[in-house]
Design an enzyme around this catalytic site. Structure first.
Site, PDB file in Angstrom:
ATOM      1  CB  ALA A 124      -1.328   0.081   1.096  1.00 51.82           C
TER       2      ALA A 124
ATOM      3  CG  ASP B  18      22.142   3.152  -5.990  1.00 48.09           C
ATOM      4  OD1 ASP B  18      20.907   3.834  -5.878  1.00 48.09           O
ATOM      5  OD2 ASP B  18      21.731   2.138  -5.720  1.00 48.09           O
TER       6      ASP B  18
ATOM      7  CG  HIS C 198      20.204   1.616  -2.003  1.00 51.46           C
ATOM      8  ND1 HIS C 198      20.210   2.054  -3.890  1.00 51.46           N
ATOM      9  CD2 HIS C 198      19.416   1.840  -1.047  1.00 51.46           C
ATOM     10  CE1 HIS C 198      19.114   3.102  -3.419  1.00 51.46           C
ATOM     11  NE2 HIS C 198      18.346   2.927  -1.924  1.00 51.46           N
TER      12      HIS C 198
HETATM   13  P1  NDP Z   1       7.674   3.959  -0.007  1.00 53.78           P
HETATM   14  O1  NDP Z   1       6.920   2.931  -1.379  1.00 53.78           O
HETATM   15  O2  NDP Z   1       8.412   5.096  -0.832  1.00 53.78           O
HETATM   16  O3  NDP Z   1       9.273   2.710   0.400  1.00 53.78           O
HETATM   17  C1  NDP Z   1       8.994   1.424   0.591  1.00 53.78           C
HETATM   18  C2  NDP Z   1      11.065   1.773   0.690  1.00 53.78           C
HETATM   19  O4  NDP Z   1      11.749   1.562  -0.048  1.00 53.78           O
HETATM   20  C3  NDP Z   1      11.655   2.634   2.211  1.00 53.78           C
HETATM   21  O5  NDP Z   1      12.399   1.296   3.110  1.00 53.78           O
HETATM   22  C4  NDP Z   1      12.616   2.962   1.165  1.00 53.78           C
HETATM   23  O6  NDP Z   1      13.916   3.332   1.881  1.00 53.78           O
HETATM   24  C5  NDP Z   1      12.415   2.010   0.069  1.00 53.78           C
HETATM   25  N1  NDP Z   1      13.519   2.157  -1.131  1.00 53.78           N
HETATM   26  C6  NDP Z   1      14.352   1.753  -1.623  1.00 53.78           C
HETATM   27  N2  NDP Z   1      14.768   2.555  -2.781  1.00 53.78           N
HETATM   28  C7  NDP Z   1      14.070   3.123  -2.527  1.00 53.78           C
HETATM   29  C8  NDP Z   1      13.994   4.403  -3.484  1.00 53.78           C
HETATM   30  N3  NDP Z   1      14.776   4.951  -4.425  1.00 53.78           N
HETATM   31  N4  NDP Z   1      13.369   5.701  -3.654  1.00 53.78           N
HETATM   32  C9  NDP Z   1      12.521   5.393  -2.437  1.00 53.78           C
HETATM   33  N5  NDP Z   1      12.711   4.752  -1.581  1.00 53.78           N
HETATM   34  C10 NDP Z   1      13.386   3.557  -2.193  1.00 53.78           C
HETATM   35  O7  NDP Z   1       7.109   3.757   1.008  1.00 53.78           O
HETATM   36  P2  NDP Z   1       6.045   4.060   1.719  1.00 53.78           P
HETATM   37  O8  NDP Z   1       6.217   5.062   3.542  1.00 53.78           O
HETATM   38  O9  NDP Z   1       4.992   5.341   0.814  1.00 53.78           O
HETATM   39  O10 NDP Z   1       5.091   3.015   2.135  1.00 53.78           O
HETATM   40  C11 NDP Z   1       5.734   1.949   3.112  1.00 53.78           C
HETATM   41  C12 NDP Z   1       4.425   1.032   3.008  1.00 53.78           C
HETATM   42  O11 NDP Z   1       5.205  -0.492   3.540  1.00 53.78           O
HETATM   43  C13 NDP Z   1       3.380   1.196   3.918  1.00 53.78           C
HETATM   44  O12 NDP Z   1       2.524   0.985   2.932  1.00 53.78           O
HETATM   45  C14 NDP Z   1       3.635   0.774   5.347  1.00 53.78           C
HETATM   46  O13 NDP Z   1       2.263   0.132   6.183  1.00 53.78           O
HETATM   47  C15 NDP Z   1       4.211  -1.173   4.500  1.00 53.78           C
HETATM   48  N6  NDP Z   1       4.946  -1.524   5.390  1.00 53.78           N
HETATM   49  C16 NDP Z   1       4.941  -3.036   5.164  1.00 53.78           C
HETATM   50  C17 NDP Z   1       5.351  -4.051   6.080  1.00 53.78           C
HETATM   51  C18 NDP Z   1       4.230  -5.440   6.080  1.00 53.78           C
HETATM   52  O14 NDP Z   1       4.374  -5.732   5.178  1.00 53.78           O
HETATM   53  N7  NDP Z   1       5.128  -6.289   7.136  1.00 53.78           N
HETATM   54  C19 NDP Z   1       6.476  -3.420   7.351  1.00 53.78           C
HETATM   55  C20 NDP Z   1       6.483  -2.152   7.386  1.00 53.78           C
HETATM   56  C21 NDP Z   1       6.100  -1.245   5.919  1.00 53.78           C
HETATM   57  P3  NDP Z   1      13.543   4.618   3.133  1.00 53.78           P
HETATM   58  O15 NDP Z   1      12.803   4.750   3.871  1.00 53.78           O
HETATM   59  O16 NDP Z   1      15.369   4.853   3.058  1.00 53.78           O
HETATM   60  O17 NDP Z   1      13.059   5.880   1.233  1.00 53.78           O
END
Ligand code: NDP
Length: 328
Positions: free
Chosen positions: A13, A159, A187
């Protein structure tokens, strides 16, 4: 007709998930003739939004999309998974120390690794996108002793793609003319985009550019800090390009690299190029029949050696920290 491939996406999501799912369902992950089942894994707070995304996926009437399952139970989410994209992670928040970040993510990736171990298909391939991606991949891998370690990979393809784009702009070449670029290491800001073996229209890229100051002061930092530049410009982190890179990573892993080219993947080190065995570090790799091989025999000059070593040092420190925390 082919049996559908089960693709699990965690953090479905989130914003990367939103950019990713439609492309998986339309055939870009595995190929235009491969049907898919999607498993969306979320935390409880994310389930409702995942259901909304699933409604939109239904509304696309994708011919290749067979079914969608949404769950907050990792054992269900990874059941029979052939491909797992681990996107959901705990972001670094203000004032958070590295140890806090690693332990918060250990709480996510350790149980997910175990759930993969216990429930995924024998041919499971895992890509970790959620940061710190390399070390999260190591945590998941360590929790999955029955899965061959080489199935756990971390994404450095964004990257890699960023570096190709910057090099194309500098040389006036088309991106399709650029081959054999390498991302080494983590990364993170220490990653090392290496053009010494890259080719631009068949010519050596470093010789063509012939400008070490540009390499050190412009190219490398621009690639390494691109994520921050995008947050600054867009007011949100990169999502579509990250999703695109995840698609590229898995597509290349499954379908192979082109002759005369390679790609970059974060993979468990076998000790090549002096990178300690076991840490998940980015290497130049070729892929064929769903497996990858590190490109061997590259001559590493002093400029490259120092930068690879610095990034690898960061990875070994992260490994030591998660070991200390009992996460691996
Ligand atoms: P994003 O979808 O924007 O990002 C998700 C992850 O990808 C982050 O850790 C982010 O790192 C990483 N990432 C890696 N490369 C990149 C890049 N180039 N640019 C941006 N991000 C990158 O995060 P949201 O907060 O929108 O969504 C996260 C979702 O995950 C939420 O819906 C949350 O509920 C869910 N979630 C699910 C879990 C599970 O399934 N058990 C556990 C934890 C969270 P960075 O933080 O460094 O940007």
């Amino acid at each position: 007709t082919r049996t559908p491939v089960n693709v699990t996406v965690t953090g479905a999501a989130g914003q990367i998930g939103y950019a990713l799912l439609f492309r998986i369902a339309s055939g870009h992950l595995l190929g235009p003739d491969v049907p898919v089942n999607l498993r969306l894994l979320e935390i409880p707070q994310g389930l409702k939004a995942a259901e909304g995304t699933a409604m939109e996926l239904d509304d696309c009437a994708f011919p290749l999309l067979r079914n969608i399952e949404i769950t907050d139970d990792a054992n269900v989410g990874f059941a029979g998974a052939n491909v797992a994209l681990l996107v959901g992670a705990r972001p670094r928040t203000k004032g958070m120390e590295r140890g806090d970040l690693l332990s918060a993510n250990g709480g996510i990736f350790k149980p997910q690794g175990k759930a993969i171990n216990d429930n995924a298909a024998d041919d499971i391939k895992v890509l970790v996108v959620g940061n710190p991606a390399n070390t999260n991949a190591l945590i998941a891998q360590a929790a999955a002793p029955d899965v061959p370690a080489d199935r756990f990979t971390a994404m450095t393809r964004l990257d890699h793609n960023r570096a190709i784009s910057q090099l194309a702009a500098k040389t006036g070449a088309a991106v399709s003319d650029i081959k054999k670029l390498t991302i080494w290491g983590n990364h993170s800001a220490t990653q090392y985009p290496d053009i010494f073996h890259a080719e631009v229209g068949g010519k050596n890229a470093a010789e063509l550019v012939n400008d070490e100051a540009w390499l050190a002061d412009t190219f490398i930092p621009t690639v390494a800090k691109r994520g921050a530049a995008i947050i600054e410009a867009r007011g949100a982190s990169s999502a579509a390009s990250a999703a695109n890179a995840a698609i590229d990573h898995v597509h290349t892993w499954v379908n192979g690299t082109a002759a005369g080219d390679w790609t970059s993947m974060g993979i468990p080190s076998d000790g090549s190029y002096g990178v300690p065995e076991g840490i998940i570090s980015s290497f130049p790799v070729t892929t064929e029949n769903g497996t990858y091989k590190i490109v061997q025999g590259l001559d590493i000059n002093e400029f490259s050696r120092a930068r690879i070593d610095a990034s690898v040092k960061e990875l070994t420190e992260e490994r030591d920290a998660v070991r200390e925390l009992g996460l691996i």
